[in-house]
Write a protein that holds these residues in place. Structure first.
Motif, PDB file in Angstrom:
ATOM      1  N   VAL A  64       0.863  -1.183   0.000  1.00 32.37           N
ATOM      2  CA  VAL A  64       0.000   0.000   0.000  1.00 32.37           C
ATOM      3  C   VAL A  64       0.898   1.231   0.000  1.00 32.37           C
ATOM      4  O   VAL A  64       1.653   1.441   0.957  1.00 32.37           O
ATOM      5  CB  VAL A  64      -0.935   0.033   1.219  1.00 32.37           C
ATOM      6  CG1 VAL A  64      -1.964   1.150   1.080  1.00 32.37           C
ATOM      7  CG2 VAL A  64      -1.629  -1.314   1.421  1.00 32.37           C
ATOM      8  N   ASP A  65       0.850   2.022  -1.074  1.00 33.02           N
ATOM      9  CA  ASP A  65       1.712   3.198  -1.122  1.00 33.02           C
ATOM     10  C   ASP A  65       1.066   4.353  -0.351  1.00 33.02           C
ATOM     11  O   ASP A  65      -0.032   4.226   0.204  1.00 33.02           O
ATOM     12  CB  ASP A  65       2.049   3.584  -2.569  1.00 33.02           C
ATOM     13  CG  ASP A  65       0.892   4.244  -3.295  1.00 33.02           C
ATOM     14  OD1 ASP A  65      -0.228   4.289  -2.751  1.00 33.02           O
ATOM     15  OD2 ASP A  65       1.095   4.722  -4.430  1.00 33.02           O
ATOM     16  N   LYS A  66       1.752   5.485  -0.307  1.00 29.30           N
ATOM     17  CA  LYS A  66       1.292   6.593   0.533  1.00 29.30           C
ATOM     18  C   LYS A  66      -0.018   7.207   0.067  1.00 29.30           C
ATOM     19  O   LYS A  66      -0.692   7.901   0.839  1.00 29.30           O
ATOM     20  CB  LYS A  66       2.378   7.672   0.598  1.00 29.30           C
ATOM     21  CG  LYS A  66       2.756   8.280  -0.738  1.00 29.30           C
ATOM     22  CD  LYS A  66       3.885   9.280  -0.569  1.00 29.30           C
ATOM     23  CE  LYS A  66       4.311   9.873  -1.905  1.00 29.30           C
ATOM     24  NZ  LYS A  66       5.433  10.832  -1.746  1.00 29.30           N
ATOM     25  N   THR A  67      -0.404   6.951  -1.188  1.00 30.96           N
ATOM     26  CA  THR A  67      -1.682   7.471  -1.691  1.00 30.96           C
ATOM     27  C   THR A  67      -2.815   6.466  -1.529  1.00 30.96           C
ATOM     28  O   THR A  67      -3.952   6.758  -1.897  1.00 30.96           O
ATOM     29  CB  THR A  67      -1.561   7.863  -3.180  1.00 30.96           C
ATOM     30  OG1 THR A  67      -1.273   6.685  -3.956  1.00 30.96           O
ATOM     31  CG2 THR A  67      -0.461   8.894  -3.381  1.00 30.96           C
ATOM     32  N   GLY A  68      -2.495   5.275  -1.006  1.00 30.34           N
ATOM     33  CA  GLY A  68      -3.521   4.259  -0.796  1.00 30.34           C
ATOM     34  C   GLY A  68      -3.650   3.257  -1.916  1.00 30.34           C
ATOM     35  O   GLY A  68      -4.523   2.389  -1.864  1.00 30.34           O
ATOM     36  N   ARG A  69      -2.810   3.340  -2.951  1.00 32.26           N
ATOM     37  CA  ARG A  69      -2.866   2.360  -4.045  1.00 32.26           C
ATOM     38  C   ARG A  69      -2.363   1.010  -3.545  1.00 32.26           C
ATOM     39  O   ARG A  69      -1.392   0.933  -2.805  1.00 32.26           O
ATOM     40  CB  ARG A  69      -2.043   2.824  -5.230  1.00 32.26           C
ATOM     41  CG  ARG A  69      -2.512   4.132  -5.851  1.00 32.26           C
ATOM     42  CD  ARG A  69      -1.714   4.444  -7.109  1.00 32.26           C
ATOM     43  NE  ARG A  69      -0.284   4.465  -6.851  1.00 32.26           N
ATOM     44  CZ  ARG A  69       0.651   4.367  -7.792  1.00 32.26           C
ATOM     45  NH1 ARG A  69       0.299   4.223  -9.059  1.00 32.26           N
ATOM     46  NH2 ARG A  69       1.932   4.407  -7.485  1.00 32.26           N
ATOM     47  N   ILE A  70      -3.022  -0.053  -3.983  1.00 34.27           N
ATOM     48  CA  ILE A  70      -2.702  -1.396  -3.511  1.00 34.27           C
ATOM     49  C   ILE A  70      -2.124  -2.218  -4.652  1.00 34.27           C
ATOM     50  O   ILE A  70      -2.673  -2.244  -5.762  1.00 34.27           O
ATOM     51  CB  ILE A  70      -3.954  -2.084  -2.938  1.00 34.27           C
ATOM     52  CG1 ILE A  70      -4.468  -1.300  -1.728  1.00 34.27           C
ATOM     53  CG2 ILE A  70      -3.648  -3.526  -2.546  1.00 34.27           C
ATOM     54  CD1 ILE A  70      -5.786  -1.792  -1.199  1.00 34.27           C
ATOM     55  N   ILE A 137      -5.172  -1.881  -7.156  1.00 32.78           N
ATOM     56  CA  ILE A 137      -6.219  -2.895  -7.187  1.00 32.78           C
ATOM     57  C   ILE A 137      -7.416  -2.393  -6.381  1.00 32.78           C
ATOM     58  O   ILE A 137      -7.272  -2.046  -5.210  1.00 32.78           O
ATOM     59  CB  ILE A 137      -5.712  -4.226  -6.621  1.00 32.78           C
ATOM     60  CG1 ILE A 137      -4.579  -4.775  -7.507  1.00 32.78           C
ATOM     61  CG2 ILE A 137      -6.832  -5.247  -6.524  1.00 32.78           C
ATOM     62  CD1 ILE A 137      -3.944  -6.037  -6.972  1.00 32.78           C
ATOM     63  N   PRO A 138      -8.609  -2.346  -6.974  1.00 32.69           N
ATOM     64  CA  PRO A 138      -9.799  -1.891  -6.238  1.00 32.69           C
ATOM     65  C   PRO A 138     -10.064  -2.749  -4.996  1.00 32.69           C
ATOM     66  O   PRO A 138      -9.985  -3.983  -5.051  1.00 32.69           O
ATOM     67  CB  PRO A 138     -10.928  -2.034  -7.264  1.00 32.69           C
ATOM     68  CG  PRO A 138     -10.244  -1.985  -8.591  1.00 32.69           C
ATOM     69  CD  PRO A 138      -8.909  -2.650  -8.380  1.00 32.69           C
ATOM     70  N   THR A 139     -10.375  -2.088  -3.883  1.00 31.21           N
ATOM     71  CA  THR A 139     -10.589  -2.773  -2.613  1.00 31.21           C
ATOM     72  C   THR A 139     -11.777  -2.155  -1.894  1.00 31.21           C
ATOM     73  O   THR A 139     -12.040  -0.965  -2.049  1.00 31.21           O
ATOM     74  CB  THR A 139      -9.341  -2.674  -1.711  1.00 31.21           C
ATOM     75  OG1 THR A 139      -8.191  -3.031  -2.466  1.00 31.21           O
ATOM     76  CG2 THR A 139      -9.436  -3.620  -0.526  1.00 31.21           C
ATOM     77  N   VAL A 146     -18.339  -6.404  -6.286  1.00 33.41           N
ATOM     78  CA  VAL A 146     -17.422  -6.501  -7.431  1.00 33.41           C
ATOM     79  C   VAL A 146     -16.305  -5.470  -7.335  1.00 33.41           C
ATOM     80  O   VAL A 146     -15.284  -5.603  -8.024  1.00 33.41           O
ATOM     81  CB  VAL A 146     -18.193  -6.316  -8.750  1.00 33.41           C
ATOM     82  CG1 VAL A 146     -19.168  -7.456  -8.961  1.00 33.41           C
ATOM     83  CG2 VAL A 146     -18.935  -4.974  -8.765  1.00 33.41           C
ATOM     84  N   THR A 147     -16.495  -4.449  -6.500  1.00 34.79           N
ATOM     85  CA  THR A 147     -15.463  -3.419  -6.373  1.00 34.79           C
ATOM     86  C   THR A 147     -14.282  -3.883  -5.540  1.00 34.79           C
ATOM     87  O   THR A 147     -13.265  -3.185  -5.485  1.00 34.79           O
ATOM     88  CB  THR A 147     -16.060  -2.148  -5.744  1.00 34.79           C
ATOM     89  OG1 THR A 147     -16.735  -2.494  -4.520  1.00 34.79           O
ATOM     90  CG2 THR A 147     -17.047  -1.487  -6.689  1.00 34.79           C
ATOM     91  N   ASN A 148     -14.392  -5.029  -4.885  1.00 36.04           N
ATOM     92  CA  ASN A 148     -13.272  -5.544  -4.094  1.00 36.04           C
ATOM     93  C   ASN A 148     -12.546  -6.623  -4.884  1.00 36.04           C
ATOM     94  O   ASN A 148     -12.719  -7.819  -4.647  1.00 36.04           O
ATOM     95  CB  ASN A 148     -13.757  -6.097  -2.753  1.00 36.04           C
ATOM     96  CG  ASN A 148     -12.606  -6.333  -1.782  1.00 36.04           C
ATOM     97  OD1 ASN A 148     -11.438  -6.293  -2.163  1.00 36.04           O
ATOM     98  ND2 ASN A 148     -12.922  -6.565  -0.518  1.00 36.04           N
ATOM     99  N   GLU A 149     -11.723  -6.193  -5.824  1.00 31.00           N
ATOM    100  CA  GLU A 149     -10.971  -7.139  -6.645  1.00 31.00           C
ATOM    101  C   GLU A 149      -9.809  -7.753  -5.882  1.00 31.00           C
ATOM    102  O   GLU A 149      -9.325  -8.832  -6.234  1.00 31.00           O
ATOM    103  CB  GLU A 149     -10.478  -6.443  -7.916  1.00 31.00           C
ATOM    104  CG  GLU A 149     -11.614  -5.983  -8.826  1.00 31.00           C
ATOM    105  CD  GLU A 149     -11.126  -5.386 -10.128  1.00 31.00           C
ATOM    106  OE1 GLU A 149      -9.898  -5.360 -10.354  1.00 31.00           O
ATOM    107  OE2 GLU A 149     -11.974  -4.935 -10.928  1.00 31.00           O
ATOM    108  N   LEU A 150      -9.346  -7.075  -4.827  1.00 26.02           N
ATOM    109  CA  LEU A 150      -8.269  -7.640  -4.009  1.00 26.02           C
ATOM    110  C   LEU A 150      -8.713  -8.963  -3.398  1.00 26.02           C
ATOM    111  O   LEU A 150      -7.912  -9.893  -3.262  1.00 26.02           O
ATOM    112  CB  LEU A 150      -7.865  -6.658  -2.911  1.00 26.02           C
ATOM    113  CG  LEU A 150      -6.775  -7.141  -1.955  1.00 26.02           C
ATOM    114  CD1 LEU A 150      -5.461  -7.374  -2.694  1.00 26.02           C
ATOM    115  CD2 LEU A 150      -6.570  -6.153  -0.820  1.00 26.02           C
TER     116      LEU A 150
END
Length: 217
Positions: A64-70, A137-139, A146-150
Motif C-alpha cells: 500500500v503506497d502513501k496514496t492508498g494504491r494497492i 487494485i480496487p478494494t 465486485v469493487t473488491n478485486e483484491l
C-alpha cells in the motif's frame, strides 16, 4: 658433532586449479542467478522494535503506497503461473500465453482486471510508466462486492498455495482507512494472522520491551 643444516627451499604452490574452480563458480552464479524484478512503487515503511523475520518463500505481499494504491504479489513462478490461469478463466480476461508469462516472470500488479490485459501486454518500460499512474487494485470493506478485486486475488492465491504467509507492506504516510480496507478484506476470509513489514529500530531504554529483553538476557 656440528648439526647439519638443511638447505632452505622456497615454497611454490600451483594456483592454476584453484583459479579454474573460482572462474567456474563465478560463471555458474552469473548464468544461474535470477534477479528479482523491481517493485512498481517505493514504500517507506514505519519503524518498529519487532524482531520477527519472514521466511524466504511462500509469501503473499500486499503493498500500500502513501496514496492508498494497492499492489499484489506472490513468490514462486509455478504458483504465479497457476494463479494467473485461474484469474484469466474466472474473469474471462482473454489473456494470451505471452501475457500470462509476463505475469509469471513479473513482480507486483496494481491495476484493475479491466486493465490487466493491456498492462501485461506492454513492454517493461511501458509498464513502469503505467505504474506511475495506475489506480491500484480496487478494494472495499466487503468481499462480496465486485469493487473488491483484491478479495479475488487473495482467494485465488490461497487456493493455489495454502501455505502462503500474508504480509502487508504499507507506507508510513498511508492513511489508516486505506490499510484498514486490506485488513478487513483478510478478516472477511477469517484471516487474522498476517505480518506488517516494518523497519527495525533499537528498543527505547526504560520501556517494558527493554526490561523484558534484560530479563531474557
Amino acid at each position: 658433532m656440528p648439526k647439519v643444516k638443511m638447505a632452505r627451499k622456497s615454497t611454490n604452490i600451483d594456483m592454476t586449479a584453484m583459479c579454474d574452480v573460482a572462474f567456474l563458480l563465478l560463471t555458474f552464479f552469473m548464468l544461474a542467478t535470477k534477479f528479482k524484478p523491481d517493485e512498481p512503487v517505493v514504500v517507506s515503511t514505519p519503524s518498529s522494535i519487532s524482531e520477527i523475520t519472514l521466511p524466504d518463500t511462500d509469501i503473499m505481499m500486499l503493498t500500500v503506497d502513501k496514496t492508498g494504491r494497492i499492489f499484489f504479489s506472490i513468490d514462486k513462478q509455478s504458483i504465479r503461473e497457476n494463479l494467473i490461469q485461474d484469474i484469466n478463466s474466472y474473469k474471462n480476461l482473454g489473456l494470451t500465453k505471452a501475457e500470462m508469462d509476463a505475469f509469471k516472470y513479473g513482480s507486483s500488479v496494481g491495476v484493475p482486471f479491466n486493465q490487466l490485459k493491456s498492462y501485461l501486454g506492454a513492454t517493461p518500460a511501458e509498464q513502469k510508466d503505467f505504474d506511475k499512474t495506475a489506480t491500484g487494485i480496487p478494494t472495499d470493506t466487503s468481499n462480496d462486492v465486485v469493487t473488491n478485486e483484491l478479495a479475488t486475488w487473495i482467494r485465488s492465491a490461497r487456493n493455489n498455495n495454502a501455505k502462503l504467509r500474508i504480509t502487508i507492506k504499507a507506507d508510513g504516510n498511508t492513511a489508516y482507512p486505506e490499510v484498514k480496507k486490506v485488513i478487513q478484506t483478510l478478516e472477511n476470509y477469517k484471516i487474522y494472522k498476517f505480518n506488517l513489514i516494518t523497519n527495525m529500530k533499537a528498543i527505547p531504554p526504560g520501556t517494558a520491551a527493554a526490561q523484558a529483553r534484560t530479563t531474557e538476557a
